[in-house]
Design a protein around this motif. Structure first.
Motif, PDB file in Angstrom:
ATOM      1  N   HIS A   1       9.658  -1.010  -1.140  1.00  0.00           N
ATOM      2  CA  HIS A   1       8.538  -1.359  -0.608  1.00  0.00           C
ATOM      3  C   HIS A   1       7.923  -2.636  -1.091  1.00  0.00           C
ATOM      4  N   LEU A   2       7.926  -2.809  -2.544  1.00  0.00           N
ATOM      5  CA  LEU A   2       7.600  -3.664  -3.402  1.00  0.00           C
ATOM      6  C   LEU A   2       8.381  -4.986  -3.000  1.00  0.00           C
ATOM      7  N   ASN A   3       9.841  -4.776  -2.822  1.00  0.00           N
ATOM      8  CA  ASN A   3      10.569  -5.791  -2.340  1.00  0.00           C
ATOM      9  C   ASN A   3      10.266  -6.400  -0.861  1.00  0.00           C
ATOM     10  N   ARG A   4      10.006  -5.237  -0.009  1.00  0.00           N
ATOM     11  CA  ARG A   4       9.593  -5.783   1.428  1.00  0.00           C
ATOM     12  C   ARG A   4       8.278  -6.495   1.337  1.00  0.00           C
ATOM     13  N   ALA A   5       7.307  -6.160   0.568  1.00  0.00           N
ATOM     14  CA  ALA A   5       6.213  -6.897   0.226  1.00  0.00           C
ATOM     15  C   ALA A   5       6.264  -8.393  -0.227  1.00  0.00           C
ATOM     16  N   LEU A   6       7.056  -8.111  -1.173  1.00  0.00           N
ATOM     17  CA  LEU A   6       7.445  -9.708  -1.723  1.00  0.00           C
ATOM     18  C   LEU A   6       8.205 -10.674  -0.462  1.00  0.00           C
ATOM     19  N   ALA A   7       8.850 -10.076   0.302  1.00  0.00           N
ATOM     20  CA  ALA A   7       9.524 -10.848   1.157  1.00  0.00           C
ATOM     21  C   ALA A   7       8.667 -11.315   2.291  1.00  0.00           C
TER      22      ALA A   7
ATOM     23  N   ALA B   1      -4.651  -8.285  -2.668  1.00  0.00           N
ATOM     24  CA  ALA B   1      -5.249  -7.300  -3.573  1.00  0.00           C
ATOM     25  C   ALA B   1      -3.935  -6.125  -3.773  1.00  0.00           C
ATOM     26  N   THR B   2      -3.432  -5.320  -2.600  1.00  0.00           N
ATOM     27  CA  THR B   2      -2.674  -4.463  -2.622  1.00  0.00           C
ATOM     28  C   THR B   2      -1.362  -4.836  -3.205  1.00  0.00           C
ATOM     29  N   LEU B   3      -0.822  -5.909  -3.001  1.00  0.00           N
ATOM     30  CA  LEU B   3       0.267  -6.418  -3.955  1.00  0.00           C
ATOM     31  C   LEU B   3       0.181  -6.629  -5.444  1.00  0.00           C
ATOM     32  N   THR B   4      -1.159  -7.056  -5.692  1.00  0.00           N
ATOM     33  CA  THR B   4      -1.322  -7.192  -7.031  1.00  0.00           C
ATOM     34  C   THR B   4      -1.314  -5.842  -7.951  1.00  0.00           C
ATOM     35  N   LEU B   5      -1.922  -4.978  -7.148  1.00  0.00           N
ATOM     36  CA  LEU B   5      -2.133  -3.376  -7.776  1.00  0.00           C
ATOM     37  C   LEU B   5      -0.843  -2.655  -7.834  1.00  0.00           C
TER      38      LEU B   5
ATOM     39  N   TRP C   1       0.767  -1.088  -0.047  1.00  0.00           N
ATOM     40  CA  TRP C   1       0.066   0.071   0.083  1.00  0.00           C
ATOM     41  C   TRP C   1       0.746   1.147  -0.098  1.00  0.00           C
ATOM     42  N   TYR C   2       1.825   1.185   0.738  1.00  0.00           N
ATOM     43  CA  TYR C   2       2.845   2.331   0.882  1.00  0.00           C
ATOM     44  C   TYR C   2       3.594   2.450  -0.549  1.00  0.00           C
ATOM     45  N   GLY C   3       3.865   1.392  -1.155  1.00  0.00           N
ATOM     46  CA  GLY C   3       4.485   1.562  -2.320  1.00  0.00           C
ATOM     47  C   GLY C   3       3.605   1.976  -3.632  1.00  0.00           C
ATOM     48  N   ILE C   4       2.191   1.759  -3.361  1.00  0.00           N
ATOM     49  CA  ILE C   4       1.293   2.531  -4.315  1.00  0.00           C
ATOM     50  C   ILE C   4       1.103   4.039  -4.248  1.00  0.00           C
TER      51      ILE C   4
END
Length: 461
Positions: A381-387, A435-439, A357-360
């Motif tokens: 933050h995408l990398n953190r989310a994937l982790a 949902a947020t990661l997909t977005l 969400w922060y990445g968006i």
């Protein structure tokens, strides 16, 4: 987002449960198999971002509209429009428009507890504003058409929902907000409703949408306002007054420091940093929110960043250390709150999935400023989310194994006061997190493709 268990279809509608549990007993005990209006709207946005899933997305949105059009919901709206003071009754939370229903009920009934509707903090204006905003955008984009809004009591429900929002003076009303807690005046809730009403104003009164579909909706809406005799609540001047009041509250509270900062600092309702503030940047569409205000929101929320995720707020006792071993329910009743407080260990707040969400939000600022630092922040933050995606058959924070790979609601901690170790929450996989990661992935792909067209068919590249 392509997993077959992300959305469910029954004869009465298509819906998204909050979490996709394989264990039915676990789902029933936590009630995360219920349908939350807010979570489902995030799911709609994610499905709708993929061209092959837009029919599913539309079906989800129509099911949510049918939920708000149910006889019980219409009656709640009518009662509050007649006398908004009922929301202040001891059971006022249950007299508000409801934001959650049982996924097994074709009549959109509440989650039951001992054969009675479970008491819940339904005063969540952010979810209502989110719905208004999302529905109007779908109509503007011609995804929702005349045959959809003339079905059943959908238009009646939409008009009464706007009248309800107008009647409660949302810009000064304490509500339970995104985290379903003790009512306070939440900047995030006011922001979402302000965004929805601004969208409505532009749609109905400013004629900013020029296609035939939008014009047909505008005419039907105006006729319906007259039919239900809500002209005194729903007119150009009154809607504009509400929007201005909403923006004034947002401005004042951001100056004071964040989410609910107008209370005394010793008051339990006082709060500055809160991840819910990200909603002001996305998915809300607040045209008057300045770049400086958005930058301030990012700086405020950044303070909540942990090693594994982002806290909802400081001293959050939901899913804090050892939560699942202390016999605490996920419910919103006073006894559950009391037990959370009693067992809270300072510094062990759950760290949630909000990196995506922060990445968006960072990408939104990148688009406004063209400053590559925001793109780099989004990438981080995408990398953190994937982790945060779990391994297969990993131990969860309740001592039970989780089937992965999957996205948990949060990372929790187990501690014996000398050592502390992180584990994924047993609320895994959480569909809001998916949902947020997909977005974020979809938005990153669009931006990267613009920067380097060769990435369009080979990403990451």
């Amino acid at each position: 987002m392509g997993e077959k268990h992300f959305h469910h279809q029954k004869k009465w509608g298509t819906f998204i449960e909050a979490a996709s549990f394989a264990d039915a007993e676990h789902a029933n005990n936590t009630h995360y198999n219920a349908i939350w209006l807010r979570d489902s709207l995030w799911g709609y946005l994610a499905l709708n971002s993929e061209s092959s899933r837009q029919a599913d997305a539309k079906a989800v949105l129509l099911t949510l509209w049918d939920y708000l059009s149910s006889p019980e919901q219409l009656k709640r709206m009518e009662n509050v429009i007649k006398d908004p003071s009922v929301l202040n009754d001891i059971d006022g939370q249950m007299k508000a428009v409801h934001i959650r229903f049982d996924s097994n009920s074709p009549e959109f009934e509440d989650v039951l507890e001992k054969d009675h509707p479970q008491p819940w903090t339904h005063k969540q204006n952010d979810a209502l504003g989110f719905f208004i905003d999302t529905l109007l955008t779908a109509i503007k984009n011609e995804q929702i058409q005349s045959k959809d809004w003339t079905e059943g009591r959908r238009m009646e429900a939409f008009v009464k929902l706007i009248a309800y929002i107008q009647r409660i003076h949302f810009y000064e009303m304490p509500d339970s907000g995104m985290w379903e807690e003790t009512s306070r005046v939440n900047t995030s809730s006011v922001g979402f409703v302000t965004s929805g009403l601004e969208n409505l104003f532009n749609f109905i009164y400013a004629s900013q949408n020029k296609n035939d579909n939008s014009d047909a909706f505008r005419k039907t809406f105006i006729r319906s306002v007259k039919k239900y005799n809500y002209q005194r609540l729903i007119n150009k001047d009154k809607i504009e007054i509400s929007i201005n009041a909403g923006y004034n509250l947002i401005k004042d509270q951001l100056i004071l420091g964040g989410e609910s900062p107008a209370y005394e600092k010793t008051d339990k309702l006082f709060r500055t940093a809160d991840a819910a503030l990200l909603s002001l940047i996305y998915p809300a569409k607040l045209s008057r929110l300045s770049l400086a205000q958005k930058q301030k929101i990012m700086n405020i929320v950044q303070k909540l960043e942990g090693n594994y995720g982002i806290k909802r707020y400081e001293n959050d006792n939901y899913q804090s250390a050892n939560f699942w071993f202390n016999g605490i329910k996920t419910d919103t009743d006073s006894s559950s709150y009391k037990k959370r407080r009693e067992n809270f260990i300072e510094g062990t707040e759950a760290q949630w999935f909000f990196d995506s969400w922060y990445g968006i939000a960072a990408l939104q600022l990148f688009h406004e400023t063209n400053d590559s630092l925001y793109f780099e922040e989004a990438t981080k933050h995408l990398n953190r989310a994937l982790a945060q995606i779990t391994d297969n058959h990993v131990l969860g924070a309740d001592g039970q194994y989780i089937v992965g790979p999957a996205l948990p609601e949060s990372y929790n901690f187990l501690t014996d006061n000398s050592r502390m170790k992180e584990f994924p929450s047993p609320i895994t996989p959480l569909n809001w997190a998916k949902a947020t990661l997909t977005l974020l992935l979809d938005k990153m792909l669009i931006d990267i493709t613009k920067l380097d067209p060769a990435c369009a068919n080979d990403w990451p590249c």
